[in-house]
Design a protein around this motif. Structure first.
Motif, mmCIF file in Angstrom:
data_model
loop_
_atom_site.group_PDB
_atom_site.id
_atom_site.type_symbol
_atom_site.label_atom_id
_atom_site.label_comp_id
_atom_site.label_asym_id
_atom_site.label_seq_id
_atom_site.Cartn_x
_atom_site.Cartn_y
_atom_site.Cartn_z
ATOM 1 N N VAL A 71 0.850 -1.178 0.000
ATOM 2 C CA VAL A 71 0.000 0.000 0.000
ATOM 3 C C VAL A 71 0.893 1.237 0.000
ATOM 4 C CG1 VAL A 71 -1.794 1.268 1.217
ATOM 5 C CG2 VAL A 71 -1.826 -1.232 1.203
ATOM 6 N N LEU A 72 0.640 2.142 -0.941
ATOM 7 C CA LEU A 72 1.494 3.309 -1.140
ATOM 8 C C LEU A 72 0.810 4.558 -0.611
ATOM 9 C CD1 LEU A 72 2.322 1.087 -3.240
ATOM 10 C CD2 LEU A 72 3.015 2.941 -4.738
ATOM 11 N N SER A 73 1.384 5.181 0.408
ATOM 12 C CA SER A 73 0.929 6.485 0.869
ATOM 13 C C SER A 73 2.184 7.266 1.271
ATOM 14 C CB SER A 73 -0.080 6.353 2.015
ATOM 15 O OG SER A 73 0.480 5.686 3.122
ATOM 16 N N GLN A 74 2.185 7.928 2.433
ATOM 17 C CA GLN A 74 3.408 8.600 2.874
ATOM 18 C C GLN A 74 4.402 7.613 3.469
ATOM 19 O OE1 GLN A 74 1.275 11.695 5.106
ATOM 20 N NE2 GLN A 74 2.534 13.195 4.027
ATOM 21 N N THR A 75 3.957 6.391 3.622
ATOM 22 C CA THR A 75 4.832 5.276 3.964
ATOM 23 C C THR A 75 4.488 4.123 3.037
ATOM 24 O OG1 THR A 75 3.287 4.451 5.628
ATOM 25 C CG2 THR A 75 5.033 5.935 6.399
ATOM 26 N N LEU A 76 5.326 3.103 3.052
ATOM 27 C CA LEU A 76 5.070 1.901 2.273
ATOM 28 C C LEU A 76 4.701 0.783 3.232
ATOM 29 C CD1 LEU A 76 5.170 0.423 -0.492
ATOM 30 C CD2 LEU A 76 7.558 -0.126 0.028
ATOM 31 N N ARG A 77 3.528 0.180 3.017
ATOM 32 C CA ARG A 77 3.084 -0.905 3.881
ATOM 33 C C ARG A 77 2.959 -2.193 3.085
ATOM 34 N NH1 ARG A 77 0.763 3.641 5.560
ATOM 35 N NH2 ARG A 77 0.571 4.076 7.789
ATOM 36 N N ARG A 78 3.552 -3.240 3.616
ATOM 37 C CA ARG A 78 3.358 -4.567 3.042
ATOM 38 C C ARG A 78 2.335 -5.281 3.909
ATOM 39 N NH1 ARG A 78 8.248 -8.617 3.436
ATOM 40 N NH2 ARG A 78 7.406 -8.747 5.534
ATOM 41 N N ILE A 79 1.177 -5.582 3.335
ATOM 42 C CA ILE A 79 0.104 -6.248 4.065
ATOM 43 C C ILE A 79 0.065 -7.702 3.626
ATOM 44 C CG2 ILE A 79 -2.367 -6.299 4.525
ATOM 45 C CD1 ILE A 79 -2.462 -3.328 4.071
ATOM 46 N N GLU A 80 0.070 -8.606 4.586
ATOM 47 C CA GLU A 80 0.109 -10.034 4.280
ATOM 48 C C GLU A 80 -0.964 -10.778 5.068
ATOM 49 O OE1 GLU A 80 4.602 -11.231 3.306
ATOM 50 O OE2 GLU A 80 4.344 -10.556 5.356
ATOM 51 N N TYR A 81 -1.570 -11.749 4.407
ATOM 52 C CA TYR A 81 -2.550 -12.616 5.055
ATOM 53 C C TYR A 81 -1.941 -14.000 5.204
ATOM 54 C CZ TYR A 81 -6.824 -15.269 5.919
ATOM 55 O OH TYR A 81 -7.774 -16.100 6.457
#
Length: 199
Positions: A71-81
């Motif tokens: 997910v790209l915003s002011q930070t980079l988030r790696r979301i995992e299930y």
């Protein structure tokens, strides 16, 4: 609701609820026999508060693993299930420690562990699918300026892991830069067309 992200092989999708609790939800689109679309089996949504989030919060799916998105915003988030524990986790990175938006991410199709990202005109590389990042090109090398909005994209060649491209807002214009050597050096290909790309 915001955009839906469908990773490379199309069996799993992720929907984003912006108007409600700002959550990403994993949806099993394909049950092994038929495609169910958004009526497929959904995992329990996990809430995330997005720094600098907006109505359009871009998400990029892992092309070989539908249980992972960035997910790209002011930070980079790696979301995992995790299919074994049925738990959703997020790893957040501010790559250049600023409030600039992530300008794009590109995952290699030659080596799925190789991921490139741009923030503040600076390029970073991960060799472990986004767990750790190393700066490989400064803003002076790309010629890109920081973006105050989360609009941009990255591209990696499906046949050569050294070919990487980013297109993003740069100042008041849109700019495209291209690397032939895995992100070490960059050339401006804005408006140049496909003739600059190797055959």
């Amino acid at each position: 609701d915001g955009p839906c992200c469908i990773p490379g092989y199309g069996k799993i999708g992720w929907s984003y609820n912006y108007q409600g609790n700002k959550s990403f939800k994993r949806i099993q689109l394909y049950n092994g026999t038929t495609y169910k679309g958004l009526s497929g089996t959904a995992s329990t949504a996990t809430d995330f508060t997005f720094t600098g989030g907006s109505y359009f919060t871009p998400a990029v799916g892992d092309w070989s693993d539908g249980n992972r998105i960035w997910v790209l915003s002011q930070t980079l988030r790696r979301i995992e299930y995790n299919t074994s524990t049925a738990q959703t986790t997020a790893l957040e990175k501010n790559l250049n420690n600023t409030s600039n938006y992530i300008q794009g991410i590109a995952q290699s199709r030659v080596d799925a562990n190789l991921v490139f990202a741009m923030q503040g005109g600076t390029v970073f590389k991960s060799t472990d699918r986004g767990t750790n990042w190393t700066q490989i090109a400064a803003q002076a090398a790309t010629g890109m300026t920081a973006s105050s909005t989360n609009r941009g994209m990255g591209w990696a060649s499906p046949v050569d892991k050294n070919l990487v491209l980013f297109a993003s807002q740069s100042g008041s214009a849109v700019k495209t830069v291209f690397s032939k050597n895995g992100g070490t050096t960059w050339i401006n290909v804005t408006g140049s067309g496909a003739n600059l790309f190797p055959a």
